[in-house]
Design a protein around this motif. Sequence first.
Motif, mmCIF file in Angstrom:
data_model
loop_
_atom_site.group_PDB
_atom_site.id
_atom_site.type_symbol
_atom_site.label_atom_id
_atom_site.label_comp_id
_atom_site.label_asym_id
_atom_site.label_seq_id
_atom_site.Cartn_x
_atom_site.Cartn_y
_atom_site.Cartn_z
ATOM 1 N N VAL A 5 0.958 -1.064 0.023
ATOM 2 C CA VAL A 5 -0.003 -0.179 0.102
ATOM 3 C C VAL A 5 1.015 1.132 0.034
ATOM 4 O O VAL A 5 0.735 2.261 -0.557
ATOM 5 C CB VAL A 5 -0.893 -0.048 1.032
ATOM 6 N N ALA A 6 1.971 1.232 0.620
ATOM 7 C CA ALA A 6 2.957 2.326 0.812
ATOM 8 C C ALA A 6 3.598 2.758 -0.530
ATOM 9 O O ALA A 6 3.626 3.943 -1.064
ATOM 10 C CB ALA A 6 3.931 2.067 1.738
ATOM 11 N N GLU A 7 3.735 1.609 -1.307
ATOM 12 C CA GLU A 7 4.489 1.755 -2.718
ATOM 13 C C GLU A 7 3.359 2.157 -3.707
ATOM 14 O O GLU A 7 3.530 3.342 -4.393
ATOM 15 C CB GLU A 7 4.851 0.493 -3.236
ATOM 16 N N TYR A 8 2.188 1.840 -3.536
ATOM 17 C CA TYR A 8 1.137 2.212 -4.268
ATOM 18 C C TYR A 8 0.721 3.808 -4.097
ATOM 19 O O TYR A 8 0.758 4.504 -4.964
ATOM 20 C CB TYR A 8 -0.358 1.651 -3.913
ATOM 21 N N ASN A 9 0.734 4.344 -2.611
ATOM 22 C CA ASN A 9 0.506 5.728 -2.408
ATOM 23 C C ASN A 9 1.513 6.595 -2.739
ATOM 24 O O ASN A 9 1.416 7.579 -3.287
ATOM 25 C CB ASN A 9 0.257 5.697 -0.888
ATOM 26 N N ARG A 10 3.032 6.017 -2.778
ATOM 27 C CA ARG A 10 4.009 6.808 -3.287
ATOM 28 C C ARG A 10 4.012 7.153 -4.787
ATOM 29 O O ARG A 10 4.203 8.188 -5.150
ATOM 30 C CB ARG A 10 5.467 6.297 -2.914
ATOM 31 N N LEU A 11 3.719 6.177 -5.663
ATOM 32 C CA LEU A 11 3.418 6.472 -6.897
ATOM 33 C C LEU A 11 2.275 7.130 -7.532
ATOM 34 O O LEU A 11 2.441 7.932 -8.298
ATOM 35 C CB LEU A 11 3.418 5.007 -7.565
ATOM 36 N N GLN A 13 1.400 9.720 -5.754
ATOM 37 C CA GLN A 13 1.574 10.999 -5.621
ATOM 38 C C GLN A 13 2.798 11.698 -6.520
ATOM 39 O O GLN A 13 2.645 12.574 -6.914
ATOM 40 C CB GLN A 13 2.427 11.229 -4.165
ATOM 41 N N VAL A 14 3.679 10.469 -6.904
ATOM 42 C CA VAL A 14 4.641 11.102 -7.915
ATOM 43 C C VAL A 14 4.055 11.231 -9.155
ATOM 44 O O VAL A 14 4.542 12.117 -10.114
ATOM 45 C CB VAL A 14 5.679 9.869 -8.028
ATOM 46 N N GLU A 17 -1.351 12.344 -12.334
ATOM 47 C CA GLU A 17 -2.446 12.372 -13.591
ATOM 48 C C GLU A 17 -2.363 10.872 -14.119
ATOM 49 O O GLU A 17 -3.118 10.751 -15.138
ATOM 50 C CB GLU A 17 -1.545 13.322 -14.559
ATOM 51 N N ALA A 18 -1.725 10.061 -13.694
ATOM 52 C CA ALA A 18 -1.600 8.653 -14.358
ATOM 53 C C ALA A 18 -2.828 7.937 -13.724
ATOM 54 O O ALA A 18 -3.054 8.026 -12.594
ATOM 55 C CB ALA A 18 -0.147 8.050 -14.029
ATOM 56 N N GLU A 19 -3.066 6.997 -14.502
ATOM 57 C CA GLU A 19 -4.007 6.062 -14.033
ATOM 58 C C GLU A 19 -3.430 4.754 -13.717
ATOM 59 O O GLU A 19 -2.747 4.127 -14.608
ATOM 60 C CB GLU A 19 -5.002 5.531 -15.203
ATOM 61 N N ILE A 20 -3.691 4.319 -12.425
ATOM 62 C CA ILE A 20 -2.956 3.035 -11.967
ATOM 63 C C ILE A 20 -3.796 1.796 -12.270
ATOM 64 O O ILE A 20 -4.909 1.973 -11.756
ATOM 65 C CB ILE A 20 -2.454 3.147 -10.487
#
Length: 205
Positions: A5-11, A13-14, A17-20
Motif C-alpha cells: 500500500v505504501a508503494e501504491y500511495n507513493r507512486l 503522488q509521484v 495524472e496517471a491511471e494506475i
Amino acid sequence: DVMTVAEYNRLSQVFPEAEIADASAMFRALRSVKSEFEQKLLKEDGIHHQAAYERIPAIYRAGMTDVELQIEIERALRLEGCLGLFRVQGGSMELFMGNILVGDNADSPTPYDFAMGGAGADASLPVGASGEPIVAGKTVMVDACGNFNGYMTDMTRCFRVGEVSELAMKAHELSISVNRRLAQFGAGTPAKQLYEEAVKMVEEA
C-alpha cells in the motif's frame, strides 16, 4: 505484479495524472509462454543443474545429517555456476537454494504454499531439512533449484540408503508411472488436467 500500500500511495503522488491499473494478468500471460531465447536459457540452466545432481551420490558420506548433505549439494551447485538467488512469487514466500527431506520429516507440515514440507532447522523457518540423521532404511528427497543465468529450473530426485520398506518402493514406482503418463500430454495442456490425471492414477493404484 505485487506492491505494498505504501508503494501504491507513493507512486500515486509521484504520478498524480496517471491511471494506475492492475497488470497482473498481462504479466502472467507473458510469462506463461516462453520465447525461443528463454527456452534456450532454460535448457542451458537444466544442463548445469543436472551436472551438479550427478555428483550427489559421491557427495554423500555415511553419518551425514540432512543439513550437512544439503550444504554439500548447495556447494556443488555454486561450483557449477549457480547464482544462488531465487525469486519466488507469492506473499510471505521464502526460498533458499533447495530442500532436502529425509524419512518421516517429509510428512512434517509447513505453512508455506509448497508441495513439500519438512520441520526445518528452526521454528522461525519451518520448512525443509531438520538435522535428521541419514541412516540405512531412510529415503532422501533432494529438491534443489538451479539459477545459472537468471532463469530458474527445479529438479527433484529421490535416493535411498540401503533397503527401504515395500510401501516406500511401491509409492516411488507409482510416482514414476505418474510422471511418465503426464509426459505424454502435449505442450499447452492445462495444469488442472495434469493434476486431475495424477490424482486419478493415485486413487486407482
